[in-house]
Design an enzyme around this catalytic site. Structure first.
Site, short mmCIF file in Angstrom:
data_model
loop_
_atom_site.label_atom_id
_atom_site.label_comp_id
_atom_site.label_asym_id
_atom_site.label_seq_id
_atom_site.Cartn_x
_atom_site.Cartn_y
_atom_site.Cartn_z
N ASN A 9 0.86 -1.18 0.00
CA ASN A 9 0.00 0.00 0.00
C ASN A 9 0.90 1.23 0.00
O ASN A 9 1.45 1.60 1.03
CB ASN A 9 -0.90 -0.04 1.25
CG ASN A 9 -1.73 1.22 1.41
OD1 ASN A 9 -1.82 2.04 0.51
ND2 ASN A 9 -2.35 1.37 2.57
N TRP A 10 1.03 1.84 -1.16
CA TRP A 10 1.98 2.96 -1.30
C TRP A 10 1.46 4.23 -0.65
O TRP A 10 2.18 5.21 -0.53
CB TRP A 10 2.24 3.23 -2.79
CG TRP A 10 2.91 2.13 -3.55
CD1 TRP A 10 2.98 0.80 -3.23
CD2 TRP A 10 3.63 2.28 -4.79
NE1 TRP A 10 3.68 0.12 -4.19
CE2 TRP A 10 4.10 0.99 -5.16
CE3 TRP A 10 3.92 3.36 -5.61
CZ2 TRP A 10 4.84 0.78 -6.33
CZ3 TRP A 10 4.64 3.13 -6.77
CH2 TRP A 10 5.10 1.86 -7.12
N LYS A 11 0.18 4.25 -0.32
CA LYS A 11 -0.46 5.46 0.23
C LYS A 11 -0.19 6.66 -0.70
O LYS A 11 -0.09 6.45 -1.92
CB LYS A 11 0.02 5.70 1.67
CG LYS A 11 -0.14 4.44 2.53
CD LYS A 11 0.00 4.66 4.00
CE LYS A 11 -0.19 3.33 4.72
NZ LYS A 11 -0.16 3.46 6.17
N HIS A 96 -9.67 1.26 4.65
CA HIS A 96 -8.42 1.44 5.40
C HIS A 96 -8.66 2.40 6.57
O HIS A 96 -9.44 3.35 6.46
CB HIS A 96 -7.34 2.01 4.47
CG HIS A 96 -5.98 1.98 5.09
ND1 HIS A 96 -5.56 2.92 6.00
CD2 HIS A 96 -4.96 1.10 4.96
CE1 HIS A 96 -4.33 2.62 6.39
NE2 HIS A 96 -3.94 1.53 5.77
N GLU A 98 -7.00 4.76 7.69
CA GLU A 98 -6.74 6.19 7.39
C GLU A 98 -7.93 6.81 6.68
O GLU A 98 -8.14 8.03 6.77
CB GLU A 98 -5.45 6.29 6.55
CG GLU A 98 -4.22 6.07 7.42
CD GLU A 98 -2.99 5.59 6.68
OE1 GLU A 98 -2.95 5.66 5.43
OE2 GLU A 98 -2.06 5.10 7.36
N GLU A 168 -5.69 -4.91 10.54
CA GLU A 168 -4.70 -3.86 10.77
C GLU A 168 -5.07 -3.09 12.04
O GLU A 168 -5.90 -2.16 12.00
CB GLU A 168 -4.69 -2.87 9.60
CG GLU A 168 -4.27 -3.48 8.29
CD GLU A 168 -3.61 -2.43 7.40
OE1 GLU A 168 -2.45 -2.63 7.04
OE2 GLU A 168 -4.25 -1.41 7.10
N GLY A 174 1.98 2.35 10.91
CA GLY A 174 2.93 3.45 10.79
C GLY A 174 3.59 3.86 12.09
O GLY A 174 4.19 4.93 12.16
N SER A 214 3.06 -1.92 10.54
CA SER A 214 4.50 -1.94 10.86
C SER A 214 5.18 -3.26 10.50
O SER A 214 6.07 -3.73 11.23
CB SER A 214 4.73 -1.57 12.32
OG SER A 214 4.31 -0.22 12.54
N GLY A 235 2.78 -1.12 4.42
CA GLY A 235 2.80 0.31 4.08
C GLY A 235 4.22 0.79 3.88
O GLY A 235 4.84 0.58 2.83
N GLY A 236 4.80 1.41 4.91
CA GLY A 236 6.13 2.03 4.80
C GLY A 236 7.18 1.16 4.12
O GLY A 236 7.91 1.64 3.24
P1 PGA Z 1 2.58 0.44 7.78
O1 PGA Z 1 1.15 0.65 7.08
O2 PGA Z 1 3.16 -0.84 7.23
O3 PGA Z 1 3.38 1.64 7.37
O4 PGA Z 1 2.34 0.36 9.23
C1 PGA Z 1 0.29 -0.45 6.87
C2 PGA Z 1 -0.99 0.04 6.23
O5 PGA Z 1 -1.45 1.15 6.56
O6 PGA Z 1 -1.59 -0.65 5.41
#
Ligand code: PGA
Length: 256
Positions: A9-11, A96, A98, A168, A174, A214, A235-236
């Site tokens: 997930n590149w966001k 998600h 977010e 999640e 994050g 994470s 994500g990251g």
């Molecule tokens: P993260 O994000 O790996 O940076 O914690 C995961 C996500 O939001 O899907």
């Protein structure tokens, strides 16, 4: 056995041209992907260039990070299922945290989005997860079951079999503090039990349940050792080709 699935997930990261460089580096590091499904979910603006960089016989599937529930119309700034399908997307992330916390998305919108995705042959990746306050209050199970049912209640078993669920925990996204594999496995077990109870044993068996929050190359292995955990939503770490490639390789090794 369910094939492991790793989703990046590149966001809101990478321009279209930066995306091409990232994909080229990834392709160089992942020559063989038999035994693991890998999905890249770049921003909408990079879908076309990522598709181009993947070439005629793509080794990765393309995914989007969101969609609107209507197919077209006066919805300024929104993107619909047919638009994603036309760009070669096979997956779409829905609900998600977010989007739930930052954009006011409720189960009602999530439900409509899941329905739209399925209508257009897109495989939804439904995100569920509790906040730290909810976990502290002992509400983890009820929160994730509520989100699962809120999103999928009116879907048939055949439709739910197309869905991937991503657990999640909000407190792990994050933050650098992942859930422990045992914490994740316990919630995954709850989700699978609910899928079996509400839809069917076949659905409970078929649906992949991913862990997200994470995930790094350093901590992925023990997650994937659990039969309950079918892969990861990353994500990251997915923005660093070496890290994402390592995570995908660990998943492949687990399945082979
Ligand atoms: P993260 O994000 O790996 O940076 O914690 C995961 C996500 O939001 O899907």
């Amino acid at each position: 056995m369910r094939i492991p699935l790793i989703v990046g997930n590149w966001k809101m990261n990478k321009t279209a041209s930066e995306a091409v460089s990232l994909v080229r580096e990834l392709l160089g590091r992942l020559p063989d992907l038999r035994g693991v499904d890998v999905v890249l979910a770049p921003p909408f603006t990079a879908l076309e260039s990522v598709r181009g960089a993947l070439g005629a016989q793509p080794r990765f599937e393309l995914g989007a990070q969101n969609l609107h529930w209507e197919d077209q119309g006066a919805f300024t700034g929104e993107i619909s299922g047919p638009m994603l399908k036309d760009l070669g997307c096979r997956y779409v992330i829905v609900g998600h945290s977010e989007r739930r916390t930052g954009f006011g998305e409720r189960d009602e919108e999530v439900r409509k989005k899941i329905r739209a995705a399925l209508r257009h042959g897109l495989k939804p990746i439904l995100c569920v997860g509790e906040s730290s306050a909810e976990r502290d209050a002992g509400r983890t199970e009820s929160v994730v079951i509520g989100q699962l049912e809120g999103a999928l209640a009116d879907r048939s078993p055949q439709e739910v079999a197309q869905v991937t669920v991503a657990y999640e925990p909000v407190w792990a996204i994050g933050t650098g503090t992942a859930a422990t594999p045992d914490q994740a496995a316990a919630v995954h077990r709850t989700l699978r039990r609910q899928l079996t109870k509400n839809w069917s044993a076949d659905v409970g068996e078929a649906v992949r349940v991913l862990y997200g929050g994470s995930v790094t190359p350093q901590n992925i292995e023990p997650f994937l050792e659990s039969d309950e955990i079918d892969g990861a939503l990353v994500g990251g770490a997915c923005l660093i080709p070496e890290s994402f490639a390592t995570i995908a390789c660990v998943a492949r090794a687990r399945h082979v």
